[in-house]
Design a protein around this motif. Structure first.
Motif, PDB file in Angstrom:
ATOM      1  N   ASP A 195     -12.583   5.328  -3.848  1.00 52.59           N
ATOM      2  CA  ASP A 195     -13.946   5.850  -3.931  1.00 52.59           C
ATOM      3  C   ASP A 195     -14.402   5.748  -5.391  1.00 52.59           C
ATOM      4  N   HIS A 199     -17.343   3.464  -6.859  1.00 56.27           N
ATOM      5  CA  HIS A 199     -18.452   4.030  -7.659  1.00 56.27           C
ATOM      6  C   HIS A 199     -18.708   3.147  -8.883  1.00 56.27           C
ATOM      7  N   HIS A 262     -21.488   2.384  -0.176  1.00 58.22           N
ATOM      8  CA  HIS A 262     -21.861   3.759   0.155  1.00 58.22           C
ATOM      9  C   HIS A 262     -22.994   3.796   1.182  1.00 58.22           C
ATOM     10  N   HIS A 276     -15.127   9.720   3.981  1.00 64.70           N
ATOM     11  CA  HIS A 276     -15.786   8.983   2.899  1.00 64.70           C
ATOM     12  C   HIS A 276     -14.889   7.912   2.256  1.00 64.70           C
ATOM     13  N   ASN A 280     -15.480   3.956   2.872  1.00 65.27           N
ATOM     14  CA  ASN A 280     -15.874   3.041   1.802  1.00 65.27           C
ATOM     15  C   ASN A 280     -14.937   1.843   1.747  1.00 65.27           C
TER      16      ASN A 280
HETATM   17 ZN    ZN Z   1     -18.249   7.969  -3.078  1.00 65.12          ZN
END
Ligand code: ZN
Ligand code: NAD
Length: 360
Positions: A195, A199, A262, A276, A280
């Motif tokens: 994650d 990002h 996302h 999440h 992703n």
């Molecule tokens: Zn995230």
């Protein structure tokens, strides 16, 4: 041109064993002996004396164990708030979240809803919160989401998976003790760590990029590469570094935005409950056309840690289910604008999204 003037976490303590200082950190914040601190703790720690014996409880302070099996829901926030109000005679001194992104987001949302009328779903969106939250502290036990530093708490409501984004959302205090992450299972290290990697990729390749986001994003990106390509996740150095990567990744997107992975994984999460981090990863694996070099790196990391992602999760969906995911995804306009540019609607059509979801 107007620039965002956004709040940051005002106090942070970092270091292995810093969790032991929690009492001296929160004690001065106690309103009175009848106003308890409420600790929201991931139930993975239930019965774990190594952690729980160090939670500093006094007077009427309470621990509420919460499962992180499902991501936070607006209704869950409302029930917790009701419970806390009913059992705290003279208010609440503070909310302390101990866990991953799920628990940290719940702690932020509960702290906001204790001082704002109505239901949590009324505040999903941007800058809808009217009153400052009560004192709230975030203590991550797994690294990657950046929830410890962000200005949002992501909640699934009756109509939307959308954050409560506000100046009152960030924690008043964060405790970064990498030792708390020592027992995270490898696959979960990977999903939540990715994650953070994603990002950075989405921020660094986005049209919203600026020097602020780039400086944080590049640091976190390099740390993720080092940790996931060269290091053993179980060593303490990797735990320390991933905790800081998560922080910088969160800071990077604070001043830019996330992107394609996302925008699409929110659809999977809303319809299928896919969490999440893994969501992703499932999406990112198919995004070569958007992030070619980084998807290659991702596949190397996946191989090194022997991660098998689920396949065919969209295989049996009908058209109305695809429509639901596509609607959620397309509604996240800032994410698409960051990823593709102002004319994103030309490239990102409903058919395009459907064909991508069909690969997953
Ligand atoms: Zn995230
Ligand atoms: P999580 O909080 O759901 O935790 C993942 C799993 O790891 C859970 O099973 C949990 O019990 C376990 N776990 C946590 N700490 C552990 C430990 N020390 N030892 C053993 N097991 C441990 O997952 P996450 O990936 O940290 O967070 C996902 C959530 O974060 C989602 O709800 C997502 O929407 C949210 N999120 C929020 C932001 C934000 O800025 N607010 C950003 C990204 C993601």
């Amino acid at each position: 041109m107007s620039y965002k003037n956004f709040p940051m976490v005002p106090r942070v303590i970092f270091g292995r064993g810093s969790f032991n200082q929690l009492n001296e950190i929160i004690a001065p914040k106690r309103l009175n002996v009848n106003a308890p601190f409420v600790f929201l703790v991931d139930d993975v720690f239930k019965g774990n004396a190594w952690l729980t014996s160090r939670i500093p409880l006094s007077y009427d302070d309470r621990v509420i164990y919460i499962s992180a099996k499902e991501e936070p829901k607006t209704g869950q926030v409302d029930s917790l708030v009701e419970d806390i109000i009913l059992t705290s005679r003279q208010g609440t001194s503070g909310i302390i979240g101990i866990g991953g992104g799920t628990i940290l987001d719940l702690a932020k949302a509960v702290a906001i809803m204790l001082t704002n009328e109505g239901e949590a779903k009324d505040y999903q969106g941007w800058d809808l919160v009217k009153n400052p939250a009560i004192y709230h502290v975030g203590i991550p036990t797994i690294s990657g989401t950046g929830a410890e530093v962000s200005r949002t708490t992501v909640l699934t409501g009756p109509e939307m998976k959308l954050g409560i984004n506000s100046d009152f959302t960030p924690f008043d205090q964060v405790v970064l003790d990498p030792e708390l992450t020592k027992d995270v299972p490898t696959h979960q290290w990977f999903y939540t760590g990715m994650d953070c990697f994603i990002h950075c990729v989405e921020s660094l390749n986005g049209t919203y990029l600026n020097a602020f986001s780039q400086s944080h994003g590049e640091k976190a990106f390099d740390l993720c590469k080092e940790i996931f390509l060269n290091n053993d996740l179980s060593v303490s150095e990797s735990q320390d570094k991933l905790m800081m990567a998560s922080w910088h990744g969160g800071m990077s997107i604070a001043y830019s935005q996330v992107g394609v992975a996302h925008a699409m994984s929110y659809g999977l999460s809303y319809l299928l409950g896919t969490k999440h981090g893994i969501g992703n990863c499932i999406v990112f694996d198919h995004l070569e056309e958007f992030y070619p070099e980084d998807v290659k790196l991702f596949k190397q990391m996946k191989k090194k840690h022997n991660i098998q992602l689920p396949k065919g999760i969209c295989a049996n969906l009908d058209d109305s289910q695809f429509d639901t995911m596509i609607n959620i995804s397309l509604s996240l306009e800032p994410l698409w604008e960051n990823a593709i540019g102002k004319n994103w609607k030309k490239l990102i059509t409903r058919d395009k999204l459907k064909s991508l979801y069909q690969k997953m």
